[in-house]
Design a protein around this motif. Structure first.
Motif, PDB file in Angstrom:
ATOM      1  N   LYS A  18       0.808  -1.214   0.000  1.00 57.86           N
ATOM      2  CA  LYS A  18       0.000   0.000   0.000  1.00 57.86           C
ATOM      3  C   LYS A  18       0.847   1.272   0.000  1.00 57.86           C
ATOM      4  CE  LYS A  18      -4.096  -2.080   2.113  1.00 57.86           C
ATOM      5  NZ  LYS A  18      -5.102  -1.989   3.189  1.00 57.86           N
ATOM      6  N   GLN A  19       1.992   1.226   0.606  1.00 55.45           N
ATOM      7  CA  GLN A  19       2.857   2.404   0.611  1.00 55.45           C
ATOM      8  C   GLN A  19       3.317   2.736  -0.811  1.00 55.45           C
ATOM      9  OE1 GLN A  19       6.159   2.148   3.324  1.00 55.45           O
ATOM     10  NE2 GLN A  19       6.962   4.170   2.778  1.00 55.45           N
ATOM     11  N   LEU A  20       3.650   1.712  -1.572  1.00 58.20           N
ATOM     12  CA  LEU A  20       4.050   1.926  -2.960  1.00 58.20           C
ATOM     13  C   LEU A  20       2.874   2.456  -3.774  1.00 58.20           C
ATOM     14  CD1 LEU A  20       6.005   1.720  -5.318  1.00 58.20           C
ATOM     15  CD2 LEU A  20       5.377  -0.711  -5.552  1.00 58.20           C
ATOM     16  N   ALA A  21       1.677   1.929  -3.529  1.00 57.15           N
ATOM     17  CA  ALA A  21       0.485   2.414  -4.229  1.00 57.15           C
ATOM     18  C   ALA A  21       0.265   3.894  -3.957  1.00 57.15           C
ATOM     19  CB  ALA A  21      -0.741   1.604  -3.797  1.00 57.15           C
ATOM     20  N   ALA A  22       0.516   4.316  -2.721  1.00 57.77           N
ATOM     21  CA  ALA A  22       0.378   5.734  -2.368  1.00 57.77           C
ATOM     22  C   ALA A  22       1.406   6.594  -3.100  1.00 57.77           C
ATOM     23  CB  ALA A  22       0.524   5.908  -0.854  1.00 57.77           C
ATOM     24  N   ARG A  23       2.636   6.113  -3.200  1.00 57.91           N
ATOM     25  CA  ARG A  23       3.685   6.863  -3.901  1.00 57.91           C
ATOM     26  C   ARG A  23       3.347   7.003  -5.387  1.00 57.91           C
ATOM     27  NH1 ARG A  23       6.305  10.033  -3.757  1.00 57.91           N
ATOM     28  NH2 ARG A  23       8.353   9.438  -4.552  1.00 57.91           N
ATOM     29  N   VAL A  24       2.852   5.922  -5.983  1.00 55.76           N
ATOM     30  CA  VAL A  24       2.473   5.987  -7.400  1.00 55.76           C
ATOM     31  C   VAL A  24       1.327   6.976  -7.590  1.00 55.76           C
ATOM     32  CG1 VAL A  24       1.551   4.708  -9.362  1.00 55.76           C
ATOM     33  CG2 VAL A  24       3.224   3.623  -7.855  1.00 55.76           C
ATOM     34  N   THR A  25       0.365   6.968  -6.667  1.00 60.08           N
ATOM     35  CA  THR A  25      -0.771   7.882  -6.756  1.00 60.08           C
ATOM     36  C   THR A  25      -0.311   9.336  -6.664  1.00 60.08           C
ATOM     37  OG1 THR A  25      -2.261   6.239  -5.765  1.00 60.08           O
ATOM     38  CG2 THR A  25      -2.968   8.542  -5.718  1.00 60.08           C
ATOM     39  N   ARG A  36     -13.527   9.596   1.096  1.00 54.68           N
ATOM     40  CA  ARG A  36     -13.675   8.149   1.230  1.00 54.68           C
ATOM     41  C   ARG A  36     -12.359   7.485   1.631  1.00 54.68           C
ATOM     42  NH1 ARG A  36     -16.109   4.856  -3.735  1.00 54.68           N
ATOM     43  NH2 ARG A  36     -17.831   6.287  -3.281  1.00 54.68           N
ATOM     44  N   LYS A  37     -12.454   6.409   2.397  1.00 53.39           N
ATOM     45  CA  LYS A  37     -11.279   5.603   2.717  1.00 53.39           C
ATOM     46  C   LYS A  37     -10.924   4.780   1.491  1.00 53.39           C
ATOM     47  CE  LYS A  37     -12.159   5.200   7.689  1.00 53.39           C
ATOM     48  NZ  LYS A  37     -12.368   4.265   8.820  1.00 53.39           N
ATOM     49  N   THR A  38      -9.770   5.022   0.941  1.00 51.52           N
ATOM     50  CA  THR A  38      -9.388   4.397  -0.319  1.00 51.52           C
ATOM     51  C   THR A  38      -8.471   3.189  -0.143  1.00 51.52           C
ATOM     52  OG1 THR A  38      -7.466   5.856  -0.530  1.00 51.52           O
ATOM     53  CG2 THR A  38      -9.550   6.625  -1.489  1.00 51.52           C
ATOM     54  N   GLY A  39      -8.060   2.906   1.066  1.00 48.85           N
ATOM     55  CA  GLY A  39      -7.142   1.801   1.287  1.00 48.85           C
ATOM     56  C   GLY A  39      -5.687   2.221   1.229  1.00 48.85           C
ATOM     57  N   ILE A  40      -5.429   3.465   0.817  1.00 47.55           N
ATOM     58  CA  ILE A  40      -4.066   4.007   0.814  1.00 47.55           C
ATOM     59  C   ILE A  40      -4.084   5.355   1.516  1.00 47.55           C
ATOM     60  CG2 ILE A  40      -3.329   2.810  -1.279  1.00 47.55           C
ATOM     61  CD1 ILE A  40      -3.882   5.326  -2.857  1.00 47.55           C
ATOM     62  N   GLN A  41      -3.007   5.643   2.221  1.00 47.66           N
ATOM     63  CA  GLN A  41      -2.888   6.896   2.964  1.00 47.66           C
ATOM     64  C   GLN A  41      -1.859   7.794   2.274  1.00 47.66           C
ATOM     65  OE1 GLN A  41      -4.848   7.671   5.596  1.00 47.66           O
ATOM     66  NE2 GLN A  41      -5.872   5.692   5.320  1.00 47.66           N
ATOM     67  N   LEU A  42      -2.332   8.877   1.693  1.00 47.80           N
ATOM     68  CA  LEU A  42      -1.441   9.795   0.991  1.00 47.80           C
ATOM     69  C   LEU A  42      -0.818  10.799   1.949  1.00 47.80           C
ATOM     70  CD1 LEU A  42      -3.533  10.559  -2.225  1.00 47.80           C
ATOM     71  CD2 LEU A  42      -1.358   9.341  -2.118  1.00 47.80           C
ATOM     72  N   LYS A  43       0.487  11.017   1.806  1.00 47.52           N
ATOM     73  CA  LYS A  43       1.215  12.022   2.574  1.00 47.52           C
ATOM     74  C   LYS A  43       1.780  13.063   1.614  1.00 47.52           C
ATOM     75  CE  LYS A  43       4.113   8.983   4.136  1.00 47.52           C
ATOM     76  NZ  LYS A  43       3.609   7.785   3.438  1.00 47.52           N
ATOM     77  N   LYS A  44       2.170  14.200   2.154  1.00 46.36           N
ATOM     78  CA  LYS A  44       2.724  15.255   1.312  1.00 46.36           C
ATOM     79  C   LYS A  44       3.945  14.770   0.532  1.00 46.36           C
ATOM     80  CE  LYS A  44       1.144  19.270   3.963  1.00 46.36           C
ATOM     81  NZ  LYS A  44       1.569  20.493   4.725  1.00 46.36           N
ATOM     82  N   THR A  45       4.729  13.914   1.171  1.00 51.15           N
ATOM     83  CA  THR A  45       5.944  13.423   0.512  1.00 51.15           C
ATOM     84  C   THR A  45       5.634  12.537  -0.696  1.00 51.15           C
ATOM     85  OG1 THR A  45       6.007  11.587   2.103  1.00 51.15           O
ATOM     86  CG2 THR A  45       7.334  13.544   2.606  1.00 51.15           C
ATOM     87  N   ASP A  46       4.390  11.991  -0.744  1.00 50.09           N
ATOM     88  CA  ASP A  46       4.026  11.139  -1.878  1.00 50.09           C
ATOM     89  C   ASP A  46       3.913  11.947  -3.169  1.00 50.09           C
ATOM     90  OD1 ASP A  46       3.906   8.791  -0.379  1.00 50.09           O
ATOM     91  OD2 ASP A  46       1.832   9.169   0.224  1.00 50.09           O
ATOM     92  N   PHE A  47       3.680  13.257  -3.031  1.00 54.66           N
ATOM     93  CA  PHE A  47       3.529  14.111  -4.204  1.00 54.66           C
ATOM     94  C   PHE A  47       4.864  14.668  -4.701  1.00 54.66           C
ATOM     95  CE2 PHE A  47      -0.498  14.205  -1.945  1.00 54.66           C
ATOM     96  CZ  PHE A  47      -1.406  13.992  -2.965  1.00 54.66           C
ATOM     97  N   LYS A  48       5.922  14.353  -3.984  1.00 54.59           N
ATOM     98  CA  LYS A  48       7.240  14.826  -4.389  1.00 54.59           C
ATOM     99  C   LYS A  48       7.667  14.125  -5.669  1.00 54.59           C
ATOM    100  CE  LYS A  48      12.009  15.216  -2.699  1.00 54.59           C
ATOM    101  NZ  LYS A  48      12.942  14.897  -1.589  1.00 54.59           N
TER     102      LYS A  48
END
Length: 440
Positions: free
Chosen positions: A85-92, A215-227
């Protein structure tokens, strides 16, 4: 939001996942159909031609964006299938960053070259002004198209094909209402059709954004994911660029065919534009299979279940073959009533029926190579899809359409057959690749 696509009956999973895709594509097709239907009631044939030509160009822009987004869908799907899921968040996050830049650049370029684009497709003189007005407004709405498709790619990558269907349903309802207002009540013609489409897309983007935030999407996005991440950008584009190029070239091929028809006069141009919309409906099943196979196969490949991914491909082909045969039977028996829904001109109806009777065979063969393209993308080999489509365009579709127009100036039937010939070439190449490639 997450859906387990790596266990259970393959045909049932494919059917359940592809049905929302099918409905989404149907509703998206209603955009163009509503524009043509309503403008055909209130405006002359010049306005119908302007909308049919302009909407084909906008469809090309949209499929390029969707093609690029395929890279995100596949990478998110693989990550979700593997439980990362962490990788999915980074890709998102990287997807949002990358496509924000792409949409801004694309909007500027399209607005600069609007006039050149209208001229390049040999738009009939009486429809030039309306086509330019239509495209100028629609090009300004490219960021909204991008936003909707990127958010939908994220949902589908996580195994949720239903939410995007709801988003486009809202947009479709808004588009029909706005078309009635701008075209019918205010008499704005082609510009009104474009304004209704653009505003409805903005509405859809806003709704989808609100849903993904709440909605709860199953992934948790952080600011660093948008880097920005050069490696992830490369991975997304490695899959997405070949798909976007193939879809772009396919649309360019159809625009060339449209230009050939446009050079024959307003009636031929209107007939081809109407049939393209009707074929868009018939292609809903193949298109939904392509997208569904990409997502399901990506999940299963991520989970290490490649045999299950291959089963997804085989069941998708079976569904598309059955649908293609049914479409051929119906359209060969009664093409005229379908064309007549969008025009009151007997001449346009007759020409459209000719084109449709030839074109409909493409539904069968395209369905097969669409399924292969979806599977190739899931395997990270979208270059194969690019290869067979370019071969079909350059070796059959465009040259045969040109020859058919030159040799048969009084009928559009041979031009329709030329499109199916291109798909036959694609099917042959896909079968060879699938049998011989060690990566599939």
């Amino acid at each position: 939001m997450e859906n387990n696509l790596t266990s259970g009956s393959v045909p049932k999973k494919l059917a359940a996942f592809s049905l929302p895709f099918l409905l989404s594509y149907f509703l998206q097709t209603l955009y163009g159909l509503a524009d043509l239907f309503i403008i055909g009631i209130f405006c002359p044939v010049e306005s119908t031609t302007a909308v049919s030509v302009g909407s084909q160009i906008m469809h090309m822009v949209t499929v390029v964006i969707v093609g690029l987004a395929m890279g995100s869908t596949v990478l998110i799907g693989r990550a979700a299938g593997a439980g990362e899921k962490q990788l999915a968040a980074r890709v998102t996050g990287c997807t949002v960053t990358l496509f924000s830049v792409i949409s801004a650049a694309l909007t500027v370029l399209l607005l600069i070259f609007t006039g050149a684009i209208v001229g390049a497709v040999s738009t009939p003189g009486g429809a030039v002004e309306g086509t330019e007005a239509y495209l100028t407004i629609c090009f300004a709405g490219v960021p909204f198209i991008t936003a909707y498709n990127i958010i939908s790619a994220v949902f589908r990558g996580m195994g949720d094909s239903k939410s995007p269907m709801y988003f486009v349903a809202a947009a479709c309802a808004a588009n029909i209402a706005l078309d009635c207002l701008f075209i019918g009540a205010l008499g704005m013609g082609a510009a009104g059709a474009a304004l209704g489409t653009t505003l409805s897309q903005a509405f859809s983007a806003a709704v989808s954004l609100a849903v993904i935030i709440k909605r709860k999407t199953g992934i948790q996005l952080k600011k660093t994911d948008f880097k920005p991440d050069a490696r992830l950008f490369s991975d997304i584009l490695k899959i997405g660029v070949p798909v976007a190029l193939q879809d772009g070239f396919i649309q360019i091929a159809f625009l060339i065919i449209t230009a050939i028809a446009n050079s024959r006069g307003l009636n031929d141009a209107a007939a081809v534009g109407i049939v393209e919309k009707l074929i868009g409906i018939l292609f809903l099943v193949p298109s939904s299979m392509l997208a569904s196979i990409s997502a399901l196969a990506a999940h299963n490949i991520g989970a290490g279940k490649r045999g299950r991914a291959r089963l997804t491909l085989k069941y998708g082909i079976l569904i598309c073959v059955c649908w293609g045969l049914l479409s051929i039977i119906v359209m060969e028996l009664a093409p005229s009533p379908f064309v007549a829904l969008f025009t009151g001109s007997p001449a346009v109806t007759e020409l459209g029926a000719q084109y449709l009777r030839g074109y409909v065979f493409d539904c069968l063969f395209a369905g097969i190579h669409f399924c292969f393209s979806g599977y190739f993308c899931a395997c990270g080999k979208s270059g194969y899809s690019f290869l067979h489509n370019i071969a079909s365009i350059t070796c059959a579709r465009v040259p045969l359409a040109y020859l058919a127009s030159a040799m048969f100036p009084s009928t559009l039937f041979p031009m329709g057959i030329a499109t199916a010939a291109g798909s036959v070439v694609s099917v042959i190449i896909c079968l060879i690749i699938y049998k011989r490639s060690k990566y599939l």
